[in-house]
Every structure is written in structure tokens, then in C-alpha cells.
Design an enzyme around this catalytic site. Structure first.
Site, PDB file in Angstrom:
ATOM      1  N   ASN A  72       0.816  -1.202   0.000  1.00  0.00           N
ATOM      2  CA  ASN A  72       0.000   0.000   0.000  1.00  0.00           C
ATOM      3  C   ASN A  72       0.861   1.268   0.000  1.00  0.00           C
ATOM      4  O   ASN A  72       0.911   1.997  -0.988  1.00  0.00           O
ATOM      5  CB  ASN A  72      -0.951  -0.012   1.201  1.00  0.00           C
ATOM      6  N   ASP A  73       1.569   1.491   1.084  1.00  0.00           N
ATOM      7  CA  ASP A  73       2.321   2.740   1.194  1.00  0.00           C
ATOM      8  C   ASP A  73       3.418   2.863   0.133  1.00  0.00           C
ATOM      9  O   ASP A  73       3.722   3.972  -0.306  1.00  0.00           O
ATOM     10  CB  ASP A  73       2.939   2.857   2.587  1.00  0.00           C
ATOM     11  N   VAL A  74       3.978   1.733  -0.296  1.00  0.00           N
ATOM     12  CA  VAL A  74       5.077   1.813  -1.266  1.00  0.00           C
ATOM     13  C   VAL A  74       4.601   2.121  -2.676  1.00  0.00           C
ATOM     14  O   VAL A  74       5.397   2.255  -3.595  1.00  0.00           O
ATOM     15  CB  VAL A  74       5.927   0.515  -1.297  1.00  0.00           C
TER      16      VAL A  74
END
Lengths: 461, 104
Positions: free
Chosen positions: A387-389
């Protein structure tokens, strides 16, 4: 004669690590390094000790080695690849503990013989005692965090950082008192206890998602302790080995911090300190879901597909099905690659091992920069459990806590499909605008089930 | 200040060794590619178990009746060599997975 063996051991260790720079030769490299260790141990067993070599305590050496060889082998053969970070933490902690015990004994000897030892010698011992203790208890707590014990997340006290600084000052003062009070051993005992507590408090405030940094850092601590112990026993192989480990740990720590665009200090203080100013623009775009058959058809008619695996994939144990899909697609002349972000997984390079375990050829794994060049010519990018990457805010939104973090620009490919359990934001607690982009679609469900569905749909085509 | 100066002169070769080893360490390790970072770490971990050499030296130097030293030293050897054996074997297991499959 034995000096020659030590030299051979040192060369084997360095050359062994050197060979680990290529997947083809890495296995040989590890073997060579283990041979080096074996030589060093053999030489230590038989070389002549200057002072008094009349004692024969072979039983005290043989029993622990035989016991630990069987325990170590058993653990190493049976550990799951997903649990690799936990195992590395425990082993690292044991290495630290070993160094702590040794420096403790040496200090005990130094103070009980009343022999006025070198100042530098004793300082080295105390440093080794301190760093080893931090590596030991810190690793044990890191293990608990990685293994998901609830209590391990609640150990952090209010004003933890101030408490930690006070503890450090106490250790330094006690060390000073030790030297001015003619080496009273009681001070060392207290230093040991506080150091062990400090190790726990050191790791306590650090979030579970920052574990790649913590493990690397603790690894370098153990290396440094080993090197310090090498100085104490004036053994060059120990010094060399310790420094090599220290270097490895330090480099990985720096790399992991860079991959998250955070300073080491920021990681150690814990959490996203900027959480107060979370992105204020509300995302009210529409998300589009993709159906099983549409998804399968789309993949079937593309010429290149990239998987972006995150830790969610590993948690769901879905690597094997990923590989299955890859094979089905390759039969259909679709080019399949895996884009690996440096912090995918729970320790540096973890995702690569997990995919290698599922028999994915390592030539199909591409790193951040290469992947970012490749996305524009990719038909479908499948994000699984990451998600964050892949959050475009890291580039577009300077108010986002993720801003500046190097990420995979998946949205540059023609289509993006995000496999996700729900719409919950990722670890950083930030909404991901990727989901609302025109060319991205969502495919909800548990990673394993979703991929299974997709895989059978593909086979039916 | 003079004490430090004397220390440096007395241990000149040792300090050279220390500095060059640090440079060597960084040179060798920085060549390891990302995909091998986990095995590198567990392999390096195994190497940090080299502290067992200290335990062996300590045990060999100790009077056989001196249990206050022999028992903790033996324990140090025990936990340290779990690290050594386990570390090398698990690294070997992992690297085995990276073997190039011969297929076209």
C-alpha cells in the site's frame, strides 16, 4: 602454525562474503565462510595459550558445542521462510548474550584479581557489555514484536526518550564511579542490569513496520560487540569477523532508512512523528471494482504484467499461487516480472527470499529503479498486499507523511489492479489516491483467495 | 592527551588493522545486491557468533575447579554456537532456493 590457520580463517570469511555478492556463487560463499569459522574454532581449540596451557577443560567445550549444534541445526532446518526475521532476531540476540557473558566474566576476573588492568582494556569490556546487552534484550523484544505478541507493543512508557537518556547518563556515571572506586564489582552489576533494561526501552517505541531497520541495526550492534570482544581476547579473527558484521548491519540500516526516506533518529523515536498533519484533502473519488472474468481476460490479452508484492502477500502465504498465475501467463507469452520495493517484507530482502522459496526465478525480480522505468511499457500491474510503497502522495503531496519516500510508480502502467482486503489505509494511516486513479481498479478479498480465483479463471480461458 | 598519544604509538599496527578492516568490510558488503540481503544478514549473523572463540579461550585458561567462571563461559559458548550453526545452515537453505533453475 596456528597463526597460519587463523590467517586462513580470516581470508575465508572475507572471501566468503565477497562471493555472496552474486546469487550464483553465494552458496559457495556461505560454505567458505562457514569453513573459515570452523578453522578458527579448531585453531582456538588447539593453539598454545601463553599463560598456562596445562588445563584440559575439553568437556566444558565439547558439551555446549554438541548441544548447540543439534539445537541450531534443528531450528535452521525447520523454520518457515516467513519467520526468517524472527529467527534472525533470536540468533542475533544469542550472539549478543554470548558477548555479554564473556565481558562480564572478564570484568569479574579483572576486579577480583585486584590486578591493575589497563584503563582502555576495562573500557572496552564495559562497552562490549553495554552494546551486547542492548543487542540481546533489544533483539528479544524485536522478536516478540515480529511474532505479534500484543504486550510487546505496549512496553513503551510516557516520556520514553527522556527516560532512555537518563538511563544512558546513569550508565556513564556508574562506569566513572567504577573506576574511581577501585573497581568495585557492584557497579558493573548495576551497569549490566541497566544496559539490559535499556535494550528493551530502546526497541519499545519503534513500530512493527520499521522492523527492517531495527533488525539491521541490532545486527550491527552484535557485530561491534564481537569486534570489541576480539580486542579483549587479542584475537584478530574475532575482530575481523565482528567488523564485517558491523559493516553489513550498518550498510543495511542506512539502505532501509533511505528506502523509507526517514532518518535513523526518526525511526528510533518511533512512528510517523508527523501524523498530526495528515493529508487534509478528502478523497471522494470513485473506486472501480474489477470482476474475476474481466481481470482474467485483461491479463490474458496483455503482453507484459508486473506483480508488486507486499508483506500482505507473505502473510496470506500466497506466493505459490502467484507463481502459478505467472506460469499460466507465460505459457500465453505474457512477460511477467515482480517489482520489489526495498522495504517489502519484514527484513531487508525478505520478499526476494519468499518468492525464491516459491520457485520464482530471481531474474524475474526487478528493483525499484528498473521497475519504475518499466511501468510505462507495462499493460497490467497487479499490486498484492502493498500500500504505502505505491502511494502517489509520496511524490505529489508535500503535506503527506510519506512525502519523499521512493516508491513504485505503478500508475504509469496502462492498467493497475490493486488486490486488497478492504479500503483500510496502510500502516502510515494515509489514504492512497492510487485507488481513485482512472486507470486503477480494485479487486477485493484475502490475497490468497483472490489470486486463487484469478488463477482458476485464467485456466478456464 | 599524552595517554592517548602513547596508546596510539604503542598499538600502531593494531590501529592500522582496525581501519583497513572497516574499509574492507564496507567495500565487500556494499557489493551485495538487494535480492541477497536476507541471506547476507543471516550469514553475517552467523559470523558474529565468532565470539565463541573468546569463550573457548576463556574456558581453556580457567582452572578446572573454578566453576564460577566455567559455567557462564560454557553458557556463552552454548548460546554463541547456536548462532553459528543455525546461522550458517539457514543461510545455506535460503541460498539453495536462489539456485538458477535450468529450464528454457
Amino acid at each position: 602454525m596456528f597463526n597460519l590457520v587463523f590467517l586462513l580463517a580470516a581470508l575465508s570469511l572475507v572471501w566468503g562474503l565477497r562471493l555472496q555478492s552474486n546469487p550464483e556463487s553465494a552458496k559457495r560463499g556461505n560454505f567458505l565462510a562457514s569453513m573459515g569459522m570452523g578453522f578458527a574454532i579448531l585453531a582456538t581449540l588447539f593453539f598454545e595459550i601463553k599463560d598456562q596451557s596445562t588445563f584440559n577443560n575439553l568437556i566444558w567445550i565439547a558439551v555446549p558445542i554438541i548441544l548447540s549444534a543439534s539445537i541450531g541445526t534443528y531450528i535452521a532446518k525447520n523454520v518457515q521462510m516467513t519467520s526468517m526475521p524472527q529467527m534472525v532476531s533470536i540468533f542475533n540476540g544469542l550472539g549478543g548474550l554470548s558477548a555479554v557473558l564473556l565481558s562480564f566474566i572478564e570484568l569479574y576476573k579483572a576486579s577480583s584479581t585486584n590486578f591493575d588492568m589497563f584503563f582502555s582494556y576495562q573500557i572496552t569490556l564495559i562497552m562490549s557489555l553495554f552494546i551486547g546487552s542492548v543487542a540481546f534484550t533489544g533483539s528479544m523484544l524485536a522478536f516478540a514484536k515480529l511474532d505479534g505478541y500484543r504486550w510487546s507493543e505496549k512496553l513503551s512508557l510516557p516520556y520514553q526518550h527522556i527516560i532512555n537518556i537518563i538511563l544512558l547518563i546513569t550508565i556513564i556515571s556508574l562506569t566513572y564511579l567504577y573506576f574511581v572506586n577501585s573497581f568495585a564489582f557492584d557497579y558493573i552489576l548495576i551497569v549490566l542490569v541497566i544496559s539490559l533494561i535499556y535494550g528493551i526501552f530502546f526497541v519499545a517505541p519503534i513500530g512493527g513496520a520499521d522492523m527492517p531497520v531495527v533488525i539491521s541495526l541490532l545486527n550491527s550492534f552484535t557485530g561491534i560487540t564481537a569486534a570489541l570482544t576480539g580486542i579483549i581476547f587479542s584475537n584478530n579473527v574475532m575482530l575481523l569477523g565482528g567488523i564485517l558484521v558491523g559493516a553489513a548491519g550498518t550498510i543495511l540500516t542506512v539502505l532501509m532508512c533511505e528506502a523509507m526516506n526517514r532518518s535513523l533518529l526518526n525511526v528510533l523515536i518511533g512512528g510517523f512523528s508527523a501524523s498530526g498533519k495528515s493529508s487534509n484533502k478528502s478523497e471522494d473519488g470513485e473506486i472501480k471494482e474489477i470482476s474475476d472474468s474481466d481481470f482474467a481476460v485483461q491479463l490474458f490479452y496483455s503482453s507484459s504484467v508486473i506483480f508488486v508484492p507486499g508483506y500482505g502477500l507473505a502473510v496470506a502465504q500466497a506466493q505459490k499461487i502467484c507463481k502459478e498465475i505467472q506460469e499460466t501467463l507465460e505459457k500465453n507469452e505474457v512477460e511477467v516480472k515482480y517489482a520489489i520495493h526495498p522495504v517489502a517484507g519484514r527484513m531487508p530482502g525478505h520478499m526476494n527470499v519468499l518468492l525464491a522459496e516459491a520457485d520464482v526465478d530471481y531474474s524475474k525480480l526487478i528493483e525499484l529503479d528498473e521497475a519504475n522505468e518499466k511501468f510505462t511499457s507495462t499493460d497490467v500491474t497487479i499490486v498484492v498486499g502493498a500500500n504505502d510503497v505505491v502511494n502517489p502522495d509520496a511524490i505529489d503531496d508535500s503535506s503527506s507523511p510519506l512525502f519523499g519516500m521512493p516508491i513504485l510508480k505503478v500508475w504509469e502502467s496502462k492498467n493497475v489492479v490493486v488486490l486488497k482486503r478492504s479500503m483500510n489505509p496502510g500502516y502510515a494511516g494515509v489514504q492512497n489516491p492510487l485507488f481513485f486513479k482512472d486507470n486503477s481498479k480494485m479487486y477485493f478479498g484475502d490475497a490468497k483467495d483472490s489470486l486463487q480465483r484469478l488463477s482458476s479463471e485464467l485456466k478456464n480461458l | 592527551m599524552e595517554a592517548i598519544f602513547n596508546y596510539v604509538t604503542e598499538n600502531e599496527i593494531f590501529i592500522y588493522l582496525l581501519l583497513f578492516t572497516i574499509i574492507l568490510g564496507f567495500e565487500v558488503i556494499s557489493k551485495v545486491p538487494t535480492i541477497l540481503h536476507t541471506p547476507l544478514m543471516s550469514g553475517a549473523n552467523a559470523i558474529s557468533g565468532i565470539v565463541v572463540l573468546g569463550a573457548i579461550i576463556l574456558i581453556r585458561q580457567t582452572d578446572p575447579s573454578n566453576l564460577t567462571i566455567l559455567i557462564p563461559a560454557s553458557l556463552a559458548l552454548f548460546v554463541g554456537s547456536i548462532n553459528v550453526f543455525g546461522g550458517f545452515i539457514v543461510t545455506d537453505r535460503m541460498l539453495g532456493m536462489f539456485k538458477k533453475k535450468k529450464k528454457k
